[in-house]
Scaffold this motif. Structure first.
Motif, PDB file in Angstrom:
ATOM      1  N   ILE A 235     119.371 -24.684 -51.607  1.00  0.00           N
ATOM      2  CA  ILE A 235     118.070 -25.153 -51.148  1.00  0.00           C
ATOM      3  C   ILE A 235     117.156 -25.203 -52.361  1.00  0.00           C
ATOM      4  O   ILE A 235     116.944 -24.196 -53.027  1.00  0.00           O
ATOM      5  CB  ILE A 235     117.481 -24.227 -50.067  1.00  0.00           C
ATOM      6  CG1 ILE A 235     118.412 -24.195 -48.864  1.00  0.00           C
ATOM      7  CG2 ILE A 235     116.086 -24.675 -49.681  1.00  0.00           C
ATOM      8  CD1 ILE A 235     118.013 -23.197 -47.809  1.00  0.00           C
ATOM      9  N   GLN A 236     116.673 -26.395 -52.634  1.00  0.00           N
ATOM     10  CA  GLN A 236     115.804 -26.562 -53.783  1.00  0.00           C
ATOM     11  C   GLN A 236     114.357 -26.584 -53.299  1.00  0.00           C
ATOM     12  O   GLN A 236     113.988 -27.394 -52.461  1.00  0.00           O
ATOM     13  CB  GLN A 236     116.143 -27.864 -54.501  1.00  0.00           C
ATOM     14  CG  GLN A 236     115.502 -27.982 -55.833  1.00  0.00           C
ATOM     15  CD  GLN A 236     116.100 -29.134 -56.641  1.00  0.00           C
ATOM     16  OE1 GLN A 236     117.008 -29.804 -56.193  1.00  0.00           O
ATOM     17  NE2 GLN A 236     115.574 -29.348 -57.812  1.00  0.00           N
ATOM     18  N   ALA A 237     113.562 -25.697 -53.818  1.00  0.00           N
ATOM     19  CA  ALA A 237     112.160 -25.611 -53.418  1.00  0.00           C
ATOM     20  C   ALA A 237     111.339 -26.648 -54.178  1.00  0.00           C
ATOM     21  O   ALA A 237     111.541 -26.850 -55.372  1.00  0.00           O
ATOM     22  CB  ALA A 237     111.611 -24.216 -53.699  1.00  0.00           C
ATOM     23  N   ASP A 238     110.456 -27.307 -53.455  1.00  0.00           N
ATOM     24  CA  ASP A 238     109.541 -28.250 -54.085  1.00  0.00           C
ATOM     25  C   ASP A 238     108.333 -27.485 -54.592  1.00  0.00           C
ATOM     26  O   ASP A 238     107.743 -26.687 -53.882  1.00  0.00           O
ATOM     27  CB  ASP A 238     109.081 -29.308 -53.070  1.00  0.00           C
ATOM     28  CG  ASP A 238     110.190 -30.265 -52.689  1.00  0.00           C
ATOM     29  OD1 ASP A 238     110.928 -30.695 -53.597  1.00  0.00           O
ATOM     30  OD2 ASP A 238     110.300 -30.591 -51.503  1.00  0.00           O
ATOM     31  N   GLU A 239     107.975 -27.750 -55.824  1.00  0.00           N
ATOM     32  CA  GLU A 239     106.789 -27.131 -56.400  1.00  0.00           C
ATOM     33  C   GLU A 239     105.565 -27.892 -55.912  1.00  0.00           C
ATOM     34  O   GLU A 239     105.555 -29.121 -55.936  1.00  0.00           O
ATOM     35  CB  GLU A 239     106.853 -27.175 -57.928  1.00  0.00           C
ATOM     36  CG  GLU A 239     107.895 -26.258 -58.516  1.00  0.00           C
ATOM     37  CD  GLU A 239     107.575 -24.793 -58.304  1.00  0.00           C
ATOM     38  OE1 GLU A 239     106.391 -24.407 -58.405  1.00  0.00           O
ATOM     39  OE2 GLU A 239     108.516 -24.029 -58.022  1.00  0.00           O
ATOM     40  N   PRO A 240     104.530 -27.202 -55.487  1.00  0.00           N
ATOM     41  CA  PRO A 240     103.324 -27.902 -55.055  1.00  0.00           C
ATOM     42  C   PRO A 240     102.628 -28.577 -56.236  1.00  0.00           C
ATOM     43  O   PRO A 240     102.600 -28.043 -57.347  1.00  0.00           O
ATOM     44  CB  PRO A 240     102.448 -26.799 -54.457  1.00  0.00           C
ATOM     45  CG  PRO A 240     103.010 -25.521 -54.942  1.00  0.00           C
ATOM     46  CD  PRO A 240     104.433 -25.757 -55.321  1.00  0.00           C
TER      47      PRO A 240
ATOM     48  N   ILE B 122     103.500 -31.317 -51.378  1.00  0.00           N
ATOM     49  CA  ILE B 122     104.741 -30.542 -51.409  1.00  0.00           C
ATOM     50  C   ILE B 122     105.802 -31.429 -50.778  1.00  0.00           C
ATOM     51  O   ILE B 122     105.689 -31.806 -49.600  1.00  0.00           O
ATOM     52  CB  ILE B 122     104.620 -29.217 -50.644  1.00  0.00           C
ATOM     53  CG1 ILE B 122     103.521 -28.344 -51.246  1.00  0.00           C
ATOM     54  CG2 ILE B 122     105.959 -28.474 -50.646  1.00  0.00           C
ATOM     55  CD1 ILE B 122     103.258 -27.061 -50.498  1.00  0.00           C
ATOM     56  N   GLY B 123     106.810 -31.759 -51.555  1.00  0.00           N
ATOM     57  CA  GLY B 123     107.838 -32.677 -51.055  1.00  0.00           C
ATOM     58  C   GLY B 123     107.210 -34.031 -50.758  1.00  0.00           C
ATOM     59  O   GLY B 123     106.528 -34.605 -51.599  1.00  0.00           O
TER      60      GLY B 123
END
Length: 175
Positions: A44-49, A70-71
């Protein structure tokens, strides 16, 4: 008759519990199938805000970001009719304040490569609902294809007494 029914009910319940336990056990993943180990990895790749400040000095002073992406989702804080120093503009003129809000929102949308076609939620807060209703047709110039979902709320006051309208957005940016 109750005593005769109770043992039957108890045995039925026990049978159902046993069946349920067997079913749950049979659904558990097996470590090996036919001599091979099954390993699954989920990444799971987190999106940086990404934060955007339209008027950095004003937003820093009041403690908010005008927009955050975000995303594929962008949340836009309520736009009000103000100049770059944070002073209210078009005082007493809801129609012009509305136009000023949309002009600021357009700048924010363009920063993220979006347009009003990407807006999925628009919430409007006003201190004068009858004037908003009189000027609502202007929105057709903003939303040329489809109107977003949203809510219009009459409020007693906004951040400064000169503000008559505040518009916040939620945006979905397509890839």
């Amino acid at each position: 008759m109750k005593n005769q029914l109770r043992p039957w009910t108890l045995s039925t319940i026990c049978g159902l519990i046993s069946l349920l336990m067997f079913s749950v056990q049979s659904c558990e993943p097996k470590g090996k199938e036919e001599g091979q180990e099954v390993i699954k990895e989920v990444v799971i790749q987190a999106d940086e805000p990404e934060y955007f400040l339209l008027r950095p000095a004003v937003e820093q002073a009041y403690g908010y970001s005008h927009a955050i992406k975000i995303g594929n989702s962008i949340k836009v804080s309520g736009a009000v009719s103000m100049d770059d120093e944070g002073n209210p503009t078009a005082i007493g003129d809801l129609a012009q304040q509305m136009k000023n809000c949309y002009a600021d929102l357009d700048k924010i949308l363009k920063h993220f490569g979006c347009s009003f076609d990407d807006v999925v939620v628009e919430n409007i807060f006003t201190t004068h609902m009858p004037l908003l209703l009189e000027n609502a047709a202007y929105r057709a110039e903003i939303y040329k294809n489809n109107f977003p979902t949203g809510t219009w709320v009459g409020v007693k006051e906004l951040a400064l007494p000169e503000f008559m309208i505040e518009i916040e957005l939620e945006v979905h940016k397509s890839d």
